[in-house]
Design a protein around this motif. Structure first.
Motif, PDB file in Angstrom:
ATOM      1  N   ARG A 156      -1.933  -5.640 -11.904  1.00 43.97           N
ATOM      2  CA  ARG A 156      -2.633  -4.670 -11.074  1.00 43.97           C
ATOM      3  C   ARG A 156      -2.819  -5.188  -9.662  1.00 43.97           C
ATOM      4  O   ARG A 156      -2.892  -6.390  -9.425  1.00 43.97           O
ATOM      5  N   GLU A 157      -2.912  -4.250  -8.724  1.00 44.22           N
ATOM      6  CA  GLU A 157      -3.221  -4.591  -7.343  1.00 44.22           C
ATOM      7  C   GLU A 157      -4.732  -4.476  -7.177  1.00 44.22           C
ATOM      8  O   GLU A 157      -5.286  -3.386  -7.027  1.00 44.22           O
ATOM      9  N   MET A 196      -2.401   0.918   2.403  1.00 41.36           N
ATOM     10  CA  MET A 196      -2.773   0.640   1.018  1.00 41.36           C
ATOM     11  C   MET A 196      -4.233   0.202   1.023  1.00 41.36           C
ATOM     12  O   MET A 196      -4.569  -0.872   1.531  1.00 41.36           O
ATOM     13  N   SER A 212      -6.155  -0.816  -1.322  1.00 41.59           N
ATOM     14  CA  SER A 212      -6.486  -1.975  -2.152  1.00 41.59           C
ATOM     15  C   SER A 212      -6.355  -3.281  -1.387  1.00 41.59           C
ATOM     16  O   SER A 212      -7.128  -4.218  -1.598  1.00 41.59           O
ATOM     17  N   GLU A 228       5.231  -9.717  -7.267  1.00 41.35           N
ATOM     18  CA  GLU A 228       4.033  -9.030  -6.788  1.00 41.35           C
ATOM     19  C   GLU A 228       3.640  -7.922  -7.750  1.00 41.35           C
ATOM     20  O   GLU A 228       4.467  -7.427  -8.524  1.00 41.35           O
ATOM     21  N   SER A 234       2.543  -4.979  -6.668  1.00 43.70           N
ATOM     22  CA  SER A 234       2.827  -3.704  -5.999  1.00 43.70           C
ATOM     23  C   SER A 234       4.287  -3.639  -5.573  1.00 43.70           C
ATOM     24  O   SER A 234       4.808  -4.567  -4.952  1.00 43.70           O
ATOM     25  N   GLU A 235       4.942  -2.533  -5.877  1.00 47.15           N
ATOM     26  CA  GLU A 235       6.334  -2.348  -5.453  1.00 47.15           C
ATOM     27  C   GLU A 235       6.434  -2.320  -3.935  1.00 47.15           C
ATOM     28  O   GLU A 235       7.368  -2.890  -3.352  1.00 47.15           O
ATOM     29  N   GLU A 236       5.469  -1.677  -3.278  1.00 47.25           N
ATOM     30  CA  GLU A 236       5.508  -1.564  -1.818  1.00 47.25           C
ATOM     31  C   GLU A 236       5.395  -2.935  -1.141  1.00 47.25           C
ATOM     32  O   GLU A 236       6.134  -3.239  -0.199  1.00 47.25           O
ATOM     33  N   GLN A 237       4.467  -3.762  -1.626  1.00 46.95           N
ATOM     34  CA  GLN A 237       4.326  -5.099  -1.055  1.00 46.95           C
ATOM     35  C   GLN A 237       5.571  -5.935  -1.340  1.00 46.95           C
ATOM     36  O   GLN A 237       6.023  -6.708  -0.487  1.00 46.95           O
TER      37      GLN A 237
END
Length: 252
Positions: A64-65, A145, A147, A183, A185-188
């Motif tokens: 989880r982020e 984001m 988070s 990571e 998160s896919e975006e990070q």
């Protein structure tokens, strides 16, 4: 102590700390390390935890982020120690990248007010550096984001292409000996992949809880890392694997 009671106490420790070391659990529960390793294997098969080199981690801790304030409280002493050691890797006149990890936030706080350019996608790091007039800050825009209080996405990645990064300072949620850095998160992960791919030097700032762990999205091979600055010596197996891939490990 019955196995069920041991398992309950192990999971309680994981819930509290996010990660545990085999040696510490054995000492706390008064059992052998081999018993702890067998229990970890059973609990992993049941989907209750994930084994790592030298211990175990709570599954959701890596998948989880988590909000940035919650992450900042985890292993804060080790993160500060690592950040202070990383300051010595920065020189005047460089263009460097800071990721939005809490360890790198400590690096931003410790950074002296010297002439250099810091490219970052972190709103918190940009805010910390605003009090240092000699430091030129480039804040990557994009999708916010909440988070991590950072920006990702197409706009951030395209802006990143405008800069030659001398050194990238990044962290991760896990360091797998074979598959590399990951990571939650896919975006990070997408943005960090671009950063690591284009930087002249890559410094990984990650405490020992990340050792042998795999999160949801891999963003880099270990061989792309020049130096890993950490707070504890990794297990012999992980150290051997990373050294063979060209990673220099430095203890803060």
């Amino acid at each position: 102590m019955l196995a069920l009671e041991r398992h309950r106490q192990m999971l309680d420790l994981l819930k509290k700390h996010g990660s545990v070391r085999t040696t510490e659990v054995a000492k706390t529960l008064g059992v052998t390390e081999e018993t702890v390793r067998r229990d970890f294997e059973k609990l992993e098969a049941e989907g209750m935890l994930m084994r790592s080199h030298g211990g175990a981690v709570r599954l959701e801790t890596q998948r989880r982020e988590f909000p940035v304030r919650e992450r900042a409280a985890q292993n804060s002493g080790a993160k500060i120690q690592i950040a202070r050691a990383a300051v010595a890797k920065i020189s005047e006149g460089q263009t460097i990248f800071f990721d939005p990890s809490t360890t790198v936030q400590h690096l931003a706080e410790a950074l002296p007010d010297i002439p250099l350019t810091v490219v970052t996608n972190s709103l918190q790091i940009a805010n910390l550096l605003a009090d240092k007039p000699a430091v030129h800050v480039v804040l990557l825009g994009g999708n916010l984001m909440s988070s991590s209080l950072s920006c990702t996405g197409w706009a951030a990645e395209q802006t990143l292409n405008l800069y030659r990064i001398d050194s990238a300072f990044v962290s991760c949620r896990g360091i797998d000996p074979e598959r590399g850095l990951s990571e939650a998160s896919e975006e990070q992960a997408r943005l960090k992949h671009r950063v690591v791919e284009g930087a002249e030097s890559v410094y990984l700032l990650a405490d020992s809880s990340k050792s042998g762990v795999a999160s949801s999205y891999f963003y880099s091979q270990n061989s792309a890392v020049d130096v890993w600055i950490t707070n504890e010596k990794p297990s012999p197996a992980l150290e051997s694997a990373l050294t063979a891939q060209g990673v220099r490990i430095e203890l803060a």
